[in-house]
Scaffold this motif. Structure first.
Motif, mmCIF file in Angstrom:
data_model
loop_
_atom_site.group_PDB
_atom_site.id
_atom_site.type_symbol
_atom_site.label_atom_id
_atom_site.label_comp_id
_atom_site.label_asym_id
_atom_site.label_seq_id
_atom_site.Cartn_x
_atom_site.Cartn_y
_atom_site.Cartn_z
ATOM 1 N N ALA A 1 0.892 -1.184 -0.009
ATOM 2 C CA ALA A 1 0.209 0.004 -0.131
ATOM 3 C C ALA A 1 0.746 1.356 -0.003
ATOM 4 C CB ALA A 1 -0.943 0.000 1.058
ATOM 5 N N MET A 2 2.087 1.266 0.863
ATOM 6 C CA MET A 2 2.953 2.539 0.656
ATOM 7 C C MET A 2 3.682 2.577 -0.633
ATOM 8 S SD MET A 2 5.108 1.937 4.437
ATOM 9 C CE MET A 2 3.976 0.966 5.603
ATOM 10 N N ALA A 3 3.925 1.354 -1.211
ATOM 11 C CA ALA A 3 4.468 1.497 -2.629
ATOM 12 C C ALA A 3 3.584 2.042 -3.673
ATOM 13 C CB ALA A 3 4.824 -0.053 -3.032
ATOM 14 N N ALA A 4 2.375 1.826 -3.610
ATOM 15 C CA ALA A 4 1.444 2.371 -4.309
ATOM 16 C C ALA A 4 1.368 3.864 -4.318
ATOM 17 C CB ALA A 4 -0.076 1.867 -4.154
ATOM 18 N N ARG A 5 1.679 4.304 -3.169
ATOM 19 C CA ARG A 5 1.554 5.997 -2.842
ATOM 20 C C ARG A 5 3.085 6.532 -3.270
ATOM 21 N NH1 ARG A 5 -0.598 4.504 1.938
ATOM 22 N NH2 ARG A 5 1.208 5.510 3.037
ATOM 23 N N HIS A 6 4.081 5.893 -3.373
ATOM 24 C CA HIS A 6 5.549 6.283 -3.328
ATOM 25 C C HIS A 6 6.270 5.588 -4.473
ATOM 26 C CE1 HIS A 6 4.703 8.599 0.097
ATOM 27 N NE2 HIS A 6 4.362 7.797 1.009
ATOM 28 N N SER A 7 6.625 6.286 -5.645
ATOM 29 C CA SER A 7 7.264 5.513 -6.516
ATOM 30 C C SER A 7 8.657 5.212 -6.214
ATOM 31 C CB SER A 7 7.345 6.424 -7.756
ATOM 32 O OG SER A 7 7.847 7.868 -7.491
ATOM 33 N N CYS A 8 9.060 5.786 -5.053
ATOM 34 C CA CYS A 8 10.569 5.371 -4.824
ATOM 35 C C CYS A 8 10.652 3.890 -4.148
ATOM 36 C CB CYS A 8 11.013 6.237 -3.747
ATOM 37 S SG CYS A 8 10.125 6.125 -2.180
ATOM 38 N N ILE A 9 9.524 3.370 -3.838
ATOM 39 C CA ILE A 9 9.313 2.013 -3.361
ATOM 40 C C ILE A 9 9.362 1.003 -4.749
ATOM 41 C CG2 ILE A 9 8.429 0.171 -2.005
ATOM 42 C CD1 ILE A 9 7.416 2.421 -0.306
ATOM 43 N N GLU B 1 12.639 -2.263 -1.527
ATOM 44 C CA GLU B 1 13.812 -1.685 -2.179
ATOM 45 C C GLU B 1 13.592 -0.426 -2.548
ATOM 46 O OE1 GLU B 1 17.717 -2.903 -5.082
ATOM 47 O OE2 GLU B 1 15.950 -4.564 -4.743
ATOM 48 N N LEU B 2 14.442 0.775 -2.576
ATOM 49 C CA LEU B 2 14.285 2.011 -2.659
ATOM 50 C C LEU B 2 14.970 2.418 -4.004
ATOM 51 C CD1 LEU B 2 14.104 3.556 0.831
ATOM 52 C CD2 LEU B 2 12.087 2.459 -0.474
ATOM 53 N N PHE B 3 14.532 3.184 -4.861
ATOM 54 C CA PHE B 3 15.161 3.810 -6.067
ATOM 55 C C PHE B 3 14.846 5.436 -6.072
ATOM 56 C CE2 PHE B 3 14.111 -0.654 -6.837
ATOM 57 C CZ PHE B 3 15.655 -1.300 -7.129
ATOM 58 N N LYS C 1 17.233 1.627 -12.001
ATOM 59 C CA LYS C 1 18.887 1.837 -12.407
ATOM 60 C C LYS C 1 19.635 2.840 -11.215
ATOM 61 C CE LYS C 1 18.607 0.529 -17.176
ATOM 62 N NZ LYS C 1 18.919 0.860 -18.360
ATOM 63 N N GLN C 2 18.753 3.230 -10.458
ATOM 64 C CA GLN C 2 19.366 4.440 -9.402
ATOM 65 C C GLN C 2 19.000 4.256 -8.072
ATOM 66 O OE1 GLN C 2 19.097 8.502 -10.678
ATOM 67 N NE2 GLN C 2 17.671 8.033 -12.253
ATOM 68 N N PRO C 3 19.658 3.041 -7.429
ATOM 69 C CA PRO C 3 19.506 2.620 -6.044
ATOM 70 C C PRO C 3 19.472 3.823 -5.214
ATOM 71 C CG PRO C 3 21.430 1.381 -6.765
ATOM 72 C CD PRO C 3 20.613 2.151 -7.925
ATOM 73 N N ASP C 4 18.758 4.048 -4.266
ATOM 74 C CA ASP C 4 18.855 5.148 -3.243
ATOM 75 C C ASP C 4 19.304 4.705 -2.116
ATOM 76 O OD1 ASP C 4 18.283 7.792 -2.184
ATOM 77 O OD2 ASP C 4 16.559 8.039 -3.265
ATOM 78 N N ALA C 5 20.347 4.505 -1.747
ATOM 79 C CA ALA C 5 20.823 4.216 -0.194
ATOM 80 C C ALA C 5 20.708 5.426 0.762
ATOM 81 C CB ALA C 5 22.379 3.782 -0.536
ATOM 82 N N ASP C 6 20.836 6.727 0.182
ATOM 83 C CA ASP C 6 20.590 7.748 0.785
ATOM 84 C C ASP C 6 19.107 7.821 1.537
ATOM 85 O OD1 ASP C 6 21.576 10.320 1.988
ATOM 86 O OD2 ASP C 6 19.664 11.261 0.756
ATOM 87 N N CYS D 1 19.667 -2.833 4.313
ATOM 88 C CA CYS D 1 20.719 -3.928 3.666
ATOM 89 C C CYS D 1 20.684 -3.841 2.288
ATOM 90 C CB CYS D 1 20.311 -5.451 4.248
ATOM 91 S SG CYS D 1 18.750 -5.987 3.554
ATOM 92 N N GLY D 2 21.309 -4.774 1.245
ATOM 93 C CA GLY D 2 21.241 -4.882 0.000
ATOM 94 C C GLY D 2 22.885 -4.632 -0.449
ATOM 95 N N THR D 3 22.946 -4.867 -1.621
ATOM 96 C CA THR D 3 24.373 -4.772 -2.169
ATOM 97 C C THR D 3 24.503 -3.341 -2.343
ATOM 98 O OG1 THR D 3 23.982 -6.777 -3.243
ATOM 99 C CG2 THR D 3 25.814 -5.258 -4.025
ATOM 100 N N HIS D 4 23.458 -2.625 -2.528
ATOM 101 C CA HIS D 4 23.681 -1.151 -2.692
ATOM 102 C C HIS D 4 23.167 -0.396 -1.556
ATOM 103 C CE1 HIS D 4 24.672 -1.805 -6.993
ATOM 104 N NE2 HIS D 4 23.482 -2.511 -7.159
ATOM 105 N N GLY D 5 22.921 -0.989 -0.553
ATOM 106 C CA GLY D 5 22.339 -0.413 0.842
ATOM 107 C C GLY D 5 21.179 0.447 0.567
ATOM 108 N N ASN D 6 20.315 -0.160 -0.348
ATOM 109 C CA ASN D 6 19.094 0.827 -0.599
ATOM 110 C C ASN D 6 17.665 -0.169 -0.158
ATOM 111 O OD1 ASN D 6 19.505 -1.108 -2.822
ATOM 112 N ND2 ASN D 6 18.057 0.003 -4.025
#
Length: 430
Positions: A342-350, A363-365, A371-376, A395-400
Motif C-alpha cells: 500500500a505504501m509502494a502504491a503511494r510512493h514511486s521510490c519503493i 527496495e528504494l530507488f 537503475k538508480q538505487p537510493d541508499a541515501d 541492507c542490500g548490495t547497494h544499501g538501498n
C-alpha cells in the motif's frame, strides 16, 4: 560494573568511541536499557517498536518467559563443561530434535557451534572431508560471515571485505537470480556452468552454498526452480548442496527451514541467529554419512553448543509448537506485505516489496528508476523511523533496502504501530 548516574545515549557513545574500535559499526546511536517482546526502552527512557529483532535473532521476542526460565533452570545445574570433555543431555536432545526437523528422507546428524560464521566454516570443512575436494561455489550478494574463509564466500565487498584480503583460494561466485533486474534462473545456472569451464572443474568442487533468501544481500528470494536445478546439478557432479539458513532458519519464513518450501533437501544446512532466542549457538545439520566424514577431534570448540544455549534452544522449539509460531510467521508476513505494498502504491521510490514469510523488505530507488538505487533515502528512513520510535535496518548490495525482522510474537497492534511509523516516514521524506 561502572554505571553513570544519569546515562544518556550521547554520553555512552562517547565512552564507546574511546574504548571500542571504529570497525564495530552501529545502525543507530541508541543504547538499550530493557527489552520486552517486540519493544525496547533506551537508557533515556524512550520506547521503540523493534522491527530489527537483533538481525533475525529474536523470532520469539526479547526475553520470552519460557526461554528465560529454561536458562535459569540450567544455571542452577551447570554452565560449562566443554562438550568434548564431559557431554550433557541438552546438547544430545537438541541434536535429536533438529535432526527430526531437517528436510530429507535420510539419516541426519547435527553439530553445534557458537556463531553463524563458525557454522559455515565447519560446513565447508565437513564438505571437503566428505568429498575429498576443495572448491566452493557461492553467489554474488550472499553473506556468510566475517572470518577470512566466510569473507571469501561473502559476495559483497564494502564494508565487509575492505582492507582484509587476501582471502582463501578456490572460492567462486555465481550469479544470483533477480527478476527485478532481469536476471533469470537460466542466467544463474549458466554462471555456475561458466565457473566449471573457466575457473575450476566440477570434479574439484566440494560444495555449492546458497541462502534460500539472501539476508544482507537484500532479501532476494531464491526461486524454487533454482534450488531444484542446483540439486540436480550437484547430484550429477558429486557436489554437496549447502543451504545457509543462518538468517532464514528457526521459523522466520513460515517453515522451520526456508528451503523446505522448494521441496529440496540439501546435504548440509547451517543455522544460528534465532534458534536460541538471543543466546549464542549455531548448528550444522546434514546427512549422517557426510557429517561423519571428519575424524574425531576435527570438529567442536570450547564453548560450542554451550549448555545454557542448548537449554534456550530447546525452549524456543517448545515455544514454536505451543504458540504455533510457524503459522504466525506467515500471518505476520502477509500483514507486513499488504501494508508495504500500500505504501509502494503511494510512493514511486519503493520499487519492490519482497520476501518470504515474515522476512520482508522494500527496495528504494530514485524517481522509481531501478537503475538508480537510493541508499541515501534508506538511511534517512531508518534515522527518521528511530526518531519516531521505530527501529529499522537497511541492507542490500547497494544499501538501498529496508528489511523487517520483527519478532513473530509481536501483536497485530504493535505491527500496525510500526507500519504506521514507516508510512509517516515515507510521507515526510519521499
Amino acid at each position: 560494573m561502572h554505571r553513570e548516574p544519569h546515562m544518556t545515549n550521547a554520553a555512552l557513545f562517547a565512552r564507546r568511541q574511546a574504548a571500542i574500535p571504529r570497525g564495530v559499526g552501529h545502525s543507530h546511536q541508541i543504547v538499550i536499557a530493557r527489552g520486552e517482546n517486540a519493544e525496547i526502552w533506551d537508557v533515556e527512557g524512550r520506547r521503540f517498536v523493534d522491527f530489527a529483532g537483533g538481525i533475525a535473532v529474536l523470532n520469539t521476542g526479547h526475553r520470552h518467559p519460557a526461554v528465560i526460565q529454561a536458562v535459569k533452570d540450567q544455571l542452577d545445574r551447570y554452565t560449562h563443561t566443554c562438550f568434548q570433555v564431559l557431554a550433557y543431555e541438552p546438547y544430545i536432545e537438541l541434536a535429536e530434535r533438529i535432526n527430526a526437523k531437517a528436510p530429507g528422507n535420510f539419516a541426519k546428524k547435527t553439530l553445534f557451534l557458537t556463531t553463524g560464521s563458525e557454522a559455515v566454516e565447519n560446513a565447508i570443512k565437513i564438505a571437503r572431508a566428505s568429498t575429498g575436494r576443495s572448491g566452493v561455489i557461492c553467489f554474488g550478494g550472499g553473506y556468510h560471515g566475517r572470518t577470512l574463509l566466510t569473507l571469501a564466500m561473502t559476495g559483497k565487498v564494502a564494508p565487509y571485505k575492505t582492507g582484509f584480503g587476501p582471502f582463501p583460494a578456490e572460492v567462486f561466485h555465481a550469479t544470483f537470480p533477480n527478476a527485478l533486474h532481469g536476471i533469470t534462473v537460466d542466467d544463474s545456472i549458466a554462471s555456475v556452468e561458466s565457473i566449471f569451464k573457466n575457473d575450476i572443474e566440477a570434479s574439484r568442487v566440494a560444495a555449492i552454498i546458497i541462502e534460500p533468501v539472501q539476508g544482507e544481500g537484500g532479501f532476494n528470494v531464491a526461486p524454487p526452480e533454482l534450488l531444484q536445478r542446483l540439486r540436480t546439478l550437484c547430484d550429477a557432479q558429486g557436489i554437496l548442496l549447502i543451504a545457509d539458513e543462518i538468517q532464514t532458519g528457526a521459523g522466520r519464513t513460515g517453515t522451520w527451514f526456508a528451503v523446505e518450501q522448494s521441496g529440496v533437501a540439501p546435504d548440509l544446512i547451517t543455522m544460528a541467529k534465532s534458534m536460541a532466542g538471543g543466546f549464542p549457538i549455531s548448528a550444522v545439520v546434514g546427512r549422517a554419512e557426510v557429517m561423519d566424514a571428519a575424524a574425531p577431534g576435527g570438529l567442536g570448540g570450547t564453548y560450542a553448543g554451550s549448555p545454557i544455549a542448548c537449554a534456550a534452544a530447546l525452549a524456543v522449539l517448545d515455544v514454536f509448537e505451543k504458540e504455533n509460531l510457524l503459522l504466525r510467521s506467515r500471518d505476520v508476513g502477509e500483514r507486513l506485505t499488504a501494508a508495504l505494498r500500500a505504501m509502494a502504491a503511494r510512493h514511486s521510490c519503493i520499487g519492490d516489496v519482497r520476501g518470504m514469510g515474515a522476512m520482508v523488505a522494500i527496495e528504494l530507488f530514485k524517481n522509481g528508476d531501478i537503475k538508480q538505487p537510493d541508499a541515501d533515502l534508506a538511511k534517512r528512513m531508518a534515522l527518521e523511523a528511530a526518531a519516531r520510535g521505530l527501529i529499522l535496518l537497511t541492507c542490500g548490495t547497494h544499501g538501498n533496502v529496508i528489511r523487517v525482522l520483527v519478532p513473530l510474537t509481536a501483536s497485530d497492534a504493535l505491527l500496525d504501530e510500526g507500519l504506521g511509523i514507516m508510512a509517516a516516514c515515507f510521507d515526510a521524506l519521499a
